[in-house]
Motif scaffolding. Structure first.
Motif, PDB file in Angstrom:
ATOM      1  N   GLN A 175     -32.291 144.401  48.738  1.00  0.00           N
ATOM      2  CA  GLN A 175     -30.957 143.896  48.192  1.00  0.00           C
ATOM      3  C   GLN A 175     -29.752 144.264  48.851  1.00  0.00           C
ATOM      4  N   ARG A 176     -29.510 145.770  49.167  1.00  0.00           N
ATOM      5  CA  ARG A 176     -28.426 146.141  49.937  1.00  0.00           C
ATOM      6  C   ARG A 176     -28.221 145.524  50.856  1.00  0.00           C
ATOM      7  N   THR A 177     -29.206 145.262  51.732  1.00  0.00           N
ATOM      8  CA  THR A 177     -29.183 144.514  53.199  1.00  0.00           C
ATOM      9  C   THR A 177     -28.577 143.263  52.913  1.00  0.00           C
ATOM     10  N   ILE A 178     -29.135 142.445  52.138  1.00  0.00           N
ATOM     11  CA  ILE A 178     -28.715 141.116  51.477  1.00  0.00           C
ATOM     12  C   ILE A 178     -27.142 141.156  51.407  1.00  0.00           C
ATOM     13  N   ILE A 179     -26.830 141.966  50.409  1.00  0.00           N
ATOM     14  CA  ILE A 179     -25.369 142.170  50.080  1.00  0.00           C
ATOM     15  C   ILE A 179     -24.414 142.621  51.229  1.00  0.00           C
ATOM     16  N   VAL A 180     -24.774 143.291  52.095  1.00  0.00           N
ATOM     17  CA  VAL A 180     -24.146 143.923  53.340  1.00  0.00           C
ATOM     18  C   VAL A 180     -24.050 142.621  54.276  1.00  0.00           C
ATOM     19  N   HIS A 181     -25.217 141.804  54.545  1.00  0.00           N
ATOM     20  CA  HIS A 181     -25.047 140.781  55.456  1.00  0.00           C
ATOM     21  C   HIS A 181     -24.164 139.602  54.931  1.00  0.00           C
ATOM     22  N   GLY A 182     -24.036 139.192  53.505  1.00  0.00           N
ATOM     23  CA  GLY A 182     -23.194 138.349  53.029  1.00  0.00           C
ATOM     24  C   GLY A 182     -21.657 138.930  53.242  1.00  0.00           C
ATOM     25  N   MET A 183     -21.475 140.108  53.045  1.00  0.00           N
ATOM     26  CA  MET A 183     -19.970 140.480  53.238  1.00  0.00           C
ATOM     27  C   MET A 183     -19.570 140.428  54.755  1.00  0.00           C
ATOM     28  N   LEU A 184     -20.572 140.720  55.543  1.00  0.00           N
ATOM     29  CA  LEU A 184     -20.211 140.633  56.978  1.00  0.00           C
ATOM     30  C   LEU A 184     -19.924 139.160  57.363  1.00  0.00           C
ATOM     31  N   VAL A 185     -20.637 138.394  56.800  1.00  0.00           N
ATOM     32  CA  VAL A 185     -20.590 136.856  57.179  1.00  0.00           C
ATOM     33  C   VAL A 185     -19.096 136.458  56.728  1.00  0.00           C
ATOM     34  N   PHE A 186     -18.867 136.883  55.356  1.00  0.00           N
ATOM     35  CA  PHE A 186     -17.584 136.689  54.965  1.00  0.00           C
ATOM     36  C   PHE A 186     -16.469 136.990  55.731  1.00  0.00           C
ATOM     37  N   VAL A 187     -16.561 138.352  56.269  1.00  0.00           N
ATOM     38  CA  VAL A 187     -15.490 138.880  57.287  1.00  0.00           C
ATOM     39  C   VAL A 187     -15.403 138.105  58.413  1.00  0.00           C
ATOM     40  N   LEU A 188     -16.594 137.511  59.034  1.00  0.00           N
ATOM     41  CA  LEU A 188     -16.678 136.795  60.010  1.00  0.00           C
ATOM     42  C   LEU A 188     -15.899 135.599  59.923  1.00  0.00           C
ATOM     43  N   ILE A 189     -16.064 134.992  58.811  1.00  0.00           N
ATOM     44  CA  ILE A 189     -15.235 133.665  58.447  1.00  0.00           C
ATOM     45  C   ILE A 189     -13.763 133.759  58.454  1.00  0.00           C
ATOM     46  N   VAL A 190     -13.281 134.851  57.979  1.00  0.00           N
ATOM     47  CA  VAL A 190     -12.004 135.356  57.788  1.00  0.00           C
ATOM     48  C   VAL A 190     -11.648 135.513  58.960  1.00  0.00           C
ATOM     49  N   VAL A 191     -12.182 136.191  60.138  1.00  0.00           N
ATOM     50  CA  VAL A 191     -11.644 136.608  61.480  1.00  0.00           C
ATOM     51  C   VAL A 191     -11.358 135.180  62.095  1.00  0.00           C
ATOM     52  N   ILE A 192     -12.497 134.214  62.037  1.00  0.00           N
ATOM     53  CA  ILE A 192     -12.302 132.877  62.760  1.00  0.00           C
ATOM     54  C   ILE A 192     -11.089 132.081  62.178  1.00  0.00           C
ATOM     55  N   LEU A 193     -11.081 132.021  60.848  1.00  0.00           N
ATOM     56  CA  LEU A 193      -9.766 131.557  60.192  1.00  0.00           C
ATOM     57  C   LEU A 193      -8.501 132.147  60.686  1.00  0.00           C
ATOM     58  N   GLN A 194      -8.407 133.283  60.982  1.00  0.00           N
ATOM     59  CA  GLN A 194      -7.187 133.955  61.482  1.00  0.00           C
ATOM     60  C   GLN A 194      -6.937 133.483  62.716  1.00  0.00           C
ATOM     61  N   LEU A 195      -7.911 133.284  63.847  1.00  0.00           N
ATOM     62  CA  LEU A 195      -7.773 132.848  65.083  1.00  0.00           C
ATOM     63  C   LEU A 195      -7.063 131.695  65.234  1.00  0.00           C
ATOM     64  N   TRP A 196      -7.997 130.591  64.128  1.00  0.00           N
ATOM     65  CA  TRP A 196      -7.471 129.194  64.070  1.00  0.00           C
ATOM     66  C   TRP A 196      -5.912 129.182  63.726  1.00  0.00           C
ATOM     67  N   LEU A 197      -5.699 130.153  62.499  1.00  0.00           N
ATOM     68  CA  LEU A 197      -4.197 129.932  62.050  1.00  0.00           C
ATOM     69  C   LEU A 197      -3.348 130.422  63.201  1.00  0.00           C
ATOM     70  N   LEU A 198      -3.495 131.445  64.139  1.00  0.00           N
ATOM     71  CA  LEU A 198      -2.962 131.720  65.302  1.00  0.00           C
ATOM     72  C   LEU A 198      -2.567 130.790  66.378  1.00  0.00           C
ATOM     73  N   THR A 199      -3.607 130.000  66.630  1.00  0.00           N
ATOM     74  CA  THR A 199      -3.618 128.854  67.544  1.00  0.00           C
ATOM     75  C   THR A 199      -2.747 127.683  66.916  1.00  0.00           C
ATOM     76  N   ALA A 200      -2.971 127.339  65.742  1.00  0.00           N
ATOM     77  CA  ALA A 200      -2.096 126.473  65.028  1.00  0.00           C
ATOM     78  C   ALA A 200      -0.778 126.800  64.890  1.00  0.00           C
ATOM     79  N   THR A 201      -0.317 128.042  64.530  1.00  0.00           N
ATOM     80  CA  THR A 201       0.879 128.582  64.637  1.00  0.00           C
ATOM     81  C   THR A 201       1.610 128.748  65.908  1.00  0.00           C
TER      82      THR A 201
END
Length: 83
Positions: free
Chosen positions: A13-39
């Protein structure tokens, strides 16, 4: 409170929660890179109005990621101490 409410998560259960949080972090990083290029595209095109709002959103995304990663680090340290 019942005994089941105080029971810690199992390793699976803890592994699933950690992986879900890491996927969320990765999505936010990708959105930040997109925001940087769009800006940068808008700024080089002469639109200065989007620079400060985009910087504020990027700082919020960075703070969110830093908080999540710090929480995961604390979770891992407490798990290791409990073993």
């Amino acid at each position: 409170m019942s005994a089941s409410a105080k029971r810690p998560f199992s390793r699976d259960q803890r592994t699933i929660i950690v992986h879900g949080m890491l996927v969320f972090v990765l999505i936010v990083v990708i959105l930040q890179l997109w925001l940087l290029t769009a800006t940068m595209n808008a700024w080089l095109g002469g639109d200065d109005a989007v620079v400060w709002p985009a910087a504020a959103v990027s700082v919020c995304g960075f703070a969110l990621n830093a908080g999540l990663l710090a929480y995961l680090g604390r979770l891992e340290r407490t798990r290791r101490l409990g073993e």
